[in-house]
Structures are given as C-alpha cells and as structure tokens.
Motif scaffolding. Sequence first.
Motif, short mmCIF file in Angstrom:
data_model
loop_
_atom_site.label_atom_id
_atom_site.label_comp_id
_atom_site.label_asym_id
_atom_site.label_seq_id
_atom_site.Cartn_x
_atom_site.Cartn_y
_atom_site.Cartn_z
N ARG A 1 0.86 -1.18 0.00
CA ARG A 1 0.00 0.00 0.00
C ARG A 1 0.90 1.23 0.00
O ARG A 1 1.95 1.27 0.66
N LEU A 2 0.49 2.25 -0.72
CA LEU A 2 1.28 3.47 -0.84
C LEU A 2 0.85 4.46 0.24
O LEU A 2 -0.35 4.67 0.46
N ASP A 3 1.81 5.05 0.86
CA ASP A 3 1.54 6.02 1.92
C ASP A 3 1.29 7.39 1.28
O ASP A 3 2.23 8.10 0.93
N VAL A 4 0.01 7.72 1.12
CA VAL A 4 -0.37 9.01 0.53
C VAL A 4 -1.13 9.78 1.60
O VAL A 4 -2.30 9.50 1.87
N PRO A 5 -0.50 10.74 2.26
CA PRO A 5 -1.19 11.50 3.32
C PRO A 5 -2.45 12.17 2.76
O PRO A 5 -2.38 12.94 1.78
N PRO A 6 -3.61 11.91 3.34
CA PRO A 6 -4.86 12.45 2.78
C PRO A 6 -5.15 13.85 3.31
O PRO A 6 -4.85 14.19 4.45
N GLY A 7 -5.73 14.67 2.45
CA GLY A 7 -6.29 15.94 2.88
C GLY A 7 -7.76 15.73 3.21
O GLY A 7 -8.29 14.62 3.14
N PRO A 8 -8.47 16.81 3.59
CA PRO A 8 -9.89 16.68 3.94
C PRO A 8 -10.72 16.25 2.73
O PRO A 8 -10.34 16.46 1.58
N VAL A 9 -11.87 15.66 3.02
CA VAL A 9 -12.78 15.30 1.94
C VAL A 9 -13.26 16.56 1.24
O VAL A 9 -13.24 17.66 1.81
N LEU A 10 -13.70 16.41 0.00
CA LEU A 10 -14.12 17.56 -0.80
C LEU A 10 -15.48 18.07 -0.34
O LEU A 10 -16.37 17.29 0.03
N GLY A 11 -15.62 19.41 -0.39
CA GLY A 11 -16.90 20.02 -0.11
C GLY A 11 -17.13 20.41 1.33
O GLY A 11 -18.25 20.74 1.70
N VAL A 12 -16.07 20.37 2.16
CA VAL A 12 -16.23 20.68 3.58
C VAL A 12 -15.54 22.00 3.95
O VAL A 12 -16.15 22.90 4.52
N ASP A 13 -14.23 22.09 3.65
CA ASP A 13 -13.43 23.25 4.04
C ASP A 13 -12.88 23.92 2.79
O ASP A 13 -12.07 23.34 2.06
N ALA A 14 -13.30 25.16 2.53
CA ALA A 14 -12.89 25.85 1.30
C ALA A 14 -11.39 26.12 1.26
O ALA A 14 -10.81 26.25 0.17
N ASP A 15 -10.73 26.20 2.42
CA ASP A 15 -9.30 26.51 2.46
C ASP A 15 -8.44 25.27 2.62
O ASP A 15 -7.25 25.37 2.95
N ALA A 16 -8.99 24.10 2.40
CA ALA A 16 -8.24 22.86 2.62
C ALA A 16 -7.07 22.76 1.65
O ALA A 16 -7.15 23.20 0.49
N ALA A 17 -5.97 22.19 2.14
CA ALA A 17 -4.79 21.96 1.31
C ALA A 17 -4.60 20.46 1.16
O ALA A 17 -4.94 19.67 2.04
#
Length: 748
Positions: free
Chosen positions: A628-644
């Motif tokens: 499995r590849l370690d891909v740090p996830p960001g927030p799900v889409l549609g919740v925080d407009a400023d998410a990175a």
Amino acid sequence: MAATGRTRVDEPGEPAVNGADLPRAARDLDAELAETMRRTGATVGAFYLLLPDRDLLQLAVVGGVPSDIAAPWSRVALASPAPVSDAVRQRRMVWVGDHAEMTRRYPRSALALPYPLALAAVPVDGKRLWGVLLLMWPGSHPPRTTRRERSNLASSSRRLARLLDEAADAGHPLAAPDTPRVLGAGDIRRSADPQPAMAAADFAERLPEGGCALDLQGRVTYVTSKGAALLGAEPQALLGTFPWQSLPWLGDPVYEDRYRAAIISRRPVAFTACRPPDRWLDFRLYPDASGVSVRVTPAGGRGRGTWPPEPDRQGSGAPARVGQLYQLLHLAAALTETVGVQDVVDLIADQIMPAFGAQGLVLSTAESGRLRITGSRGYPPEAIERLDGLPLDTRFTPAGQALTTGVPSFFSHPEEMARIYPEAPHISGKQAWAFLPLIVSGRPVGICVLTYDRPHAFPAEERAVLTSLAGLIAQALDRARLYDAKHQLAHGLQQALLPHRLPTAPGLRVAARYLPATRGMDIGGDFYDMVRIDETRVAAVIGDVQGHNVAAAALMGQVRTAVHTHATADAAPDEVLARTNRLLVDLDPGLFTTCLYADLDLEHGRARLVSAGHPPPLLRHADGRALRLDVPPGPVLGVDADAAYPVTELDLPLDAVLILYTDGLVEKAGTDIEHAIDHLAGRLATWSAEDPERLLELLLDHAGPAERRTDDIALLLVQRVRRAPDTREAPETPKAPAPPGDPDGAGE
C-alpha cells in the motif's frame, strides 16, 4: 374383510416406484434414498436433480410425506433463498437445526412448513454436480449434528453421486420426471411379518375406544367397528378415502393441518371436533414412518358451538385444502421477493405452473390498448408472434374481455373455447385454459394465462385459489414493472456519467470497472476517469460520493467534470483537488466526496499523487511484490474551502500496476478497513496474474459474491509498460503494417 367390524385396506394409489417400467437409474435412486432414510433415521427424504441449462432444481423423488406437501417445492430456482439451492450454489451441506433457525434463515420455507423439524441439504457431487439430497427429522432431533452424523450424510451423498455417475457412464443418465415419484411406506420401512395381522386387529377391536389408521398420504387404511360408529359412517365408505373429504364435518383446513403436523413433526397431535349435530369427539394422532394411528373417543357435549355453522360463515363452495392454503402462502411469499418482470415470469413458470399442473404460460401487460407479451412458456414462437400485440377488444381470445371485465375465464375443453372463440384452440394447440386478469386498485395491469395440453377440470376450490393468486401476481408484476423502469433510468444515468471509453497512450495499459451495490436503484456515487494531459502524461482519478441515489450520481457527475476540466488545463495535482473542493463548497450539496488523483509521467516513470480522504492506492511490482502506498490524505471535498492537499511523489516502475479503488472493495461490516487493505495487499502478492484485466477480475472475486455486496465498487488499474519503438523518423527501416484502428502502430 367384512364391511363391519375390523376392516383395513392396502394403501391405494401409491406410485409403483420399483416397477419394471422405471429406468434403472430411477429405481436405483429410489432404493438408495429409502436406504439413506433408514440409515440416518430421517422421516422425510428427497432428491433434487440439477437442470444446469435452466438454473433449476427439479424434485425427482420424495418419501415420508404426502405428495401435496412437497408440491410447493417441486421446482426450486438456484437463485431462490432455500436450503437446497444454497447447498448447490455453495457446494456444502446446509443444516437447519430447528424451526426457529428455519424462520430466521429461510422465512419463505418456514411459512409453508410451520412445524418443528430439523433439516439437512447435502450436494450430490460426482463427475458433475447432480443435485442435492434433502433429509428431514422431527423436532425432537438435536439442533446440532454430530461428527458421526455428518460423516453418514457425506457417505450417503457420495453413494448417490457414484450411482448417478455409473448410470451416466452406461449411457442412461437420470432424467427429470414430469412429476416427482413418491416412495411408499413399504419402500422406506421394511415390511413386518404379516402373520400377527389378525391378532392385532382383534386386539384393536377389543379396546373400548375407536380407532383407525391413515397412510402417509392421509387415506384411511384401517378402521375398527367402534371407530366407524363414532365417526358416523360405514367402514367401507371410509376405506381408501381422505377423512376431510369423506366426512364433511372434518373438512375444516384446521383438521387437515393437524394431520400434516403429525406427519412432519412425528409427534403425537390431539384435537377435538364436533360431529353434527352435537357429538364432540377427541382425536389423538400417533405418527411413525408408515402412517398415523388415530384414537377416537367421545368428548361429551361442551357447548362449543352449533352445527352447521352460522349462515354468514358458510362459504359458497367447499373449503380449500390446507395444502393449497400453504401452497398459496408459499407462492405469495415467493412473489414478494421478485424484483424485475423476468423474475415474475420465471417464478410463475417454475413454481406456479407445476403447482397447478399447467404446461403453458402467457403473461401479457396492457400497453396503449394492446396486450404485449412479456413472458411465455410452452408455446412455439409462431404462436407467440400471432398472440402478441392483440387489441384489448379482440375477439380472437378471451384475454381482452377477461382483462376488461376483471372476471377470470376458465375453459376445461377445446369445445368450450371453440364455441365462443373458434380460432383460439388452433393457434395455441392447447386443450384447457385459465385466463386470470391482473388488476391493481381497479386498474388493469395485464393477464396471466395458464394452459394445459389435455382437458382439465377446474374445481371451485382451484378456481378460488387461482383467482386469489392472480391478485398477488398483479401486485408483483406492477411492482416489477416500476422497478425495471427505475433500473433502466438509473443504469442509463450511471452509464452517461461514467466515461464511455478511456484514452489510450503509448506505454500504458488500463483496466477499469464499476459495479453498483446490489440494493437500491443500482446507482451510486463511485466514479473513475482517465485524462490525457499531453503525449507522455496522463491523470488517473477515482472518487466516491456519499450515498447511493440520484443525488449522489448527479454530484458525482459534477465532481468528475470539475476534475477533468482542471486536469486538462494542466493544473498541478494539489490545485486540481483544491479547485474542485472550492466548487463543491460553493454548491453546498450536503454530501461529502473522497477522491484520489494521480499524475503519471509515463516517459520518466514518476507519479504524483494527492488524496482527499480516499483509501490509499496499492502498487503491485512486476516480481509480484505488493504494498500500500503512503499518501497523506487531505480533507474530503466540499467541507473546508481553504483545505490543502499534500502531494506525494514516487517511482512508477515498468510493468508495475497501480491500483486505485473505492472502499466498497475492502470495507465489510465488523472489519477494520486498515486491516482489510493490508490483507488485500497480501493477497495481491500471491496472484500470478500480470495483466491488468486479469488482476481486476481477481480483485472483484476477492470482494465476494454480488449478493453479499452492500456498497458500490469502482476500480481503475494502470500499468506502465515499455513503449513500442517509434520508427516514423527512420523510413529506411521496414515497418510492419499497423493493425486496424492503430494507424501509428503505437500498440498499447
């Protein structure tokens, strides 16, 4: 024997299961089934023959119960929820320890057999899967099997398989009978010495109470003089008859049900009945493998009512047999489980037709003033073509009139039909017809026509049952048509939102699949996409919108369009998800979305991945290693407009397969998803397949059978392969002709 005093009769009407007219395979099968019942102590035994071309189990032989009890199960579809079908599909023994377990696991079967029992269904698997052995024990049997009992059942299954294999090898394979054979009591229970018979009769005659004996079919085989006197009938008038038919006051289905309870449970049963006008009698039934002994004693006046019943409680005809009532319940339960129109057609053909002895079926729906045939059985194509599309006011057959008036029509003989509809008998070639209009809330839905190859009388009770059944069929058909319409709409919408085909590129192999959840409208929010960025770069996208409905599918279309748009504009991977996220925040759909985006550089073998709360991808190397590849996830889409969304870069070696998936592939109730992903990576390393398409099939098999799937699955597999040499700049080198549809000869 004399008509008075002690009287008995041999069992009449039992099929000659061991007669010379039966094929040897059938005789051997019957003998082996009887021996199996004796060896295991089973009170009921049956063998179902698998008809692979029809995905159907056909009852070949049954012993220990009347034939009408077995009637609802004479044909069992492989897809139906029943012990015998599960045993064949799963190729393992199915054990049901008691009626409570039957109710929990197989409610339809429990409804038609509401008696204490234990049951085993064992697949008969030899050189081919022949079918299934069904055995039943009374409710006194322990709810769990012992190791020895399981060994005996397995041995019985192997003997049956060997017998059927040998018959097939000899050129005489077992054929499915038109009607199941019924083993007589003498076949199951070895005959006793006949010498003490008269002494036993004398013994019974001296007892102060009355008595009689019933065979396994329910017919009177013996009656004492006191028993006949208490029942109010001559002994010879009772012998060979069913008590609930020869004694009208026992015609209530409740009394026949007591007999069925004794036969199935093999436990004593008692009830009290009133012989008109006011003579109350106690009946005690003592069953065994050969039949039922009945003790009849006076019960005295108990003031339980008058005879005959009050006029408003009397029906216009004879009461329905309890077997027919249970059969109606069984068919009603089966109809509630149908989903599409084809399911309704198959159920009528496989269960309702044999239950009523019909050989033909035409099921039509009313559309725009015409009868459109949606399913048929037992008719040549030219007859169906002639009957399809008839107007509702047709005078060619009674179908239109029956549907218009809502009144069923029954024709027992071709002459009856020809008097009113002279052409109909010649077109269909049938000899008897039952036209059953299908009406829902006063609205005509269609018509079900059952036909017979020989003249067939329709008694009042059979007409009543068929009329009741027509109402149930109408409800099922109306519901199935609505489901089919929704399914077609959902399927069309899903197909329109997913890519019709994925782009190709030199040095790239791709495999993708979307499978809907098995429940609901067969539509969901899982999606995948592949975007061609330039000559050597592609973007692979997979996502999952919350929900399994039209709203989820619509949002999925918006997300896929937004990702596609930003990817083709050559935005950086983190910007693709950030911009899509801001769009969803502005739309505020009330649903969250996970997404994984991979920018793949095929020339240099590099990948840049970014995740919005999506399960991590897997990478399978050419040597079989998987991780499995370690891909740090960001927030799900549609919740925080400023998410990175952090970007992860890694190598993409030649012939390695990058696997993107949605959580439906790994998520199961009661299982940790992280553990499930690691387990899947471990399984990937054990598979020898290297082609993405083959790997995709193995992954779907790992997810389990479709009937157990509760979530959508989207899969996208990407493999970087060696590019074919580009020879377009070297005209002096001979070039092989390009295959059709590949003018550049780029290959993959």
